[in-house]
Design an enzyme around this catalytic site. Structure first.
Site, short mmCIF file in Angstrom:
data_model
loop_
_atom_site.label_atom_id
_atom_site.label_comp_id
_atom_site.label_asym_id
_atom_site.label_seq_id
_atom_site.Cartn_x
_atom_site.Cartn_y
_atom_site.Cartn_z
N LYS A 75 -50.63 -19.51 -83.71
CA LYS A 75 -49.21 -19.21 -83.10
C LYS A 75 -48.04 -19.12 -84.59
CE LYS A 75 -46.74 -19.20 -79.36
NZ LYS A 75 -47.13 -19.11 -78.02
N1 GLU Z 1 -47.36 -15.84 -76.22
C1 GLU Z 1 -48.30 -15.66 -75.42
C2 GLU Z 1 -48.91 -17.26 -74.87
O1 GLU Z 1 -48.16 -18.13 -75.32
C3 GLU Z 1 -49.48 -14.76 -75.59
C4 GLU Z 1 -50.19 -14.84 -76.60
C5 GLU Z 1 -51.11 -13.47 -77.02
O2 GLU Z 1 -50.98 -12.55 -76.19
O3 GLU Z 1 -51.58 -13.54 -78.12
O4 GLU Z 1 -50.13 -17.22 -74.62
#
Ligand code: GLU
Length: 426
Positions: free
Chosen positions: A115
């Site tokens: 992340k």
């Molecule tokens: N931000 C989204 C999540 O928390 C999607 C992450 C992604 O598609 O890599 O799952």
């Protein structure tokens, strides 16, 4: 120039990472032999903190804190969104990266968890400032991201345009374009059909499966939704289209209620095309924010930020099913009370996995340069999530644990098995 310390030097607030650690403690007794590897998950594999200096429109240079945490890479490249929000800090990004490890393994995507975040309020930046911030952040990260290394995507405060700038910056720095370096791109740049609404659609799919097992009907059910961003508005639309009654929608702008049901399509049109405000939407009444939690409903979808359902409001909640569209909206103590109140919680690491699942479809389409229809994507998403739900539901029944622990058991077993097989180096 600001003399305040960077947020990551303030160790006073353990924040969401402490919550993730607590969730690991709860799963550990169920992991058998693999439990000896659990400490792997208690420390992120790689943490990058970068300074992001931006030339502002008025000529000043402002410094923003940027983060990317690769929590675990045992099952494949890192995968997870990029958040722009003024409250972003290292603890939050670490927790969000840990939840990505669990989420990706829970639905069996061939990824680790990662992340990113920048501590910034994007609404305060001009488009040019936002572009410069994104390009500098991407450039700082360019040695650790890549289609086979770590693949960012949108999250709170970022969107398709931010992804387009990231692809472009990465392509310029590398001398060749690699569309699979991020997902959630605009369709015209290799994005996937169905990605934009995928998280909200996925919330509906897992809720539908849970409702079937709990003897609840989707048609006519009363649904409340917190957050009207990418996740909340798509979830509200799909529930509405499937015959549910969306009786309340809360956003930072206010809390709208209508016992007869709010039409989320009409609300979107009012906000986007009509140029209207939250308060003058004719299809609902504005009430005080605190009242949101006590509105009687069958399904509640917290789809805003973490730490929303706490000891302070949990006893007011009268929902039968909570569908965590956001990451980390329920504190562990509040979750225990919800269960005692007879409420089932569909945990974030399963309920909002639809977004990253269609991100995976996008990445596969980029790798093969062969693009699928929207119908195909909806059908595949439905299948991946329904199957994941089914096996997690069975584990919960067999082991008499809640759905979060069952999801963690599934995911941690997969991650730690890969970890054990790969072994230590040297
Ligand atoms: N931000 C989204 C999540 O928390 C999607 C992450 C992604 O598609 O890599 O799952």
């Amino acid at each position: 120039m600001s003399t305040r310390l960077p947020s990551y030097l303030n160790a006073a607030d353990p924040g969401p990472w402490a919550m993730f650690l607590q969730q690991l403690d709860r799963v550990e007794p169920h992991l058998g032999e693999l439990a000896r590897w659990t400490d792997t998950l208690r420390r992120p594999k790689r943490t990058m903190v970068v300074d992001v200096p931006v030339r502002m429109d008025d000529g000043r240079i402002e410094h923003f804190e940027g983060f990317r945490v690769q929590h675990n890479l045992s099952r494949g490249p890192g995968k997870g969104g990029l958040r722009y929000h003024p409250a972003v800090n290292l603890s939050e990004v670490m927790a969000l990266s840990g939840w990505m490890t669990i989420k990706n393994a829970a639905v069996n995507l061939p990824y680790g968890g990662a992340k990113g975040g920048v501590r910034v309020d994007p609404a305060q930046l001009s488009r040019g400032e936002l572009e410069r911030l994104t390009r500098r952040y991407t450039s700082e990260l360019s040695s650790i991201i890549g289609a086979e290394r770590d693949i960012p995507a949108p999250d709170v405060g970022t969107n398709e345009q931010v992804m387009a700038w990231m692809v472009d910056t990465y392509a310029i720095n590398h001398g060749s374009i690699e569309t699979g370096v991020v997902t959630g791109k605009p369709i015209s740049m290799g994005g996937s059909l169905g990605r934009r609404d995928a998280t909200g659609r996925g919330c509906f799919v897992v809720a539908r499966e849970a409702m079937r097992r709990l003897g609840m009907q989707v048609a006519g059910s009363r649904v409340t939704v917190q957050g009207f961003g990418n996740v909340g508005n798509a979830a509200a639309r799909v529930f509405h289209d499937e015959g549910a009654r969306v009786v309340a929608i809360q956003d930072v702008h206010g809390t709208l209620v209508n016992e007869a049901g709010i039409d989320p399509h009409a609300l979107l049109r009012h906000l986007r095309e009509g140029g209207g405000g939250w308060a003058d939407f004719p299809g609902a009444t504005l009430v005080l924010a605190d009242q949101f939690w006590s509105i009687p409903c069958d399904v509640m979808v917290p789809a805003a930020l973490e730490g929303q359902i706490t000891l302070a409001n949990v006893s007011n909640i009268r929902a039968r099913l909570i569908v965590e569209g956001a990451n980390g909206p329920t504190t562990p103590e509040a979750e225990d009370i919800l269960h005692a109140q007879g409420c089932t919680v569909l945990p974030d690491v399963l309920a909002n996995a639809g977004g990253v699942t269609v991100s995976y479809f996008e990445w596969v389409q980029n790798a093969t340069s062969f693009f699928w229809t929207e119908q195909d994507i909806h059908a595949k998403l439905d299948r991946v999530l329904s199957e994941a739900f089914d096996s997690i539901w069975r584990i919960a029944q067999d082991k008499r644990v809640n759905l979060r622990t069952a999801t963690f058991i599934t995911a941690c077993s997969r991650v730690l098995e890969a970890r054990a097989l790969r072994g230590l180096y040297p």
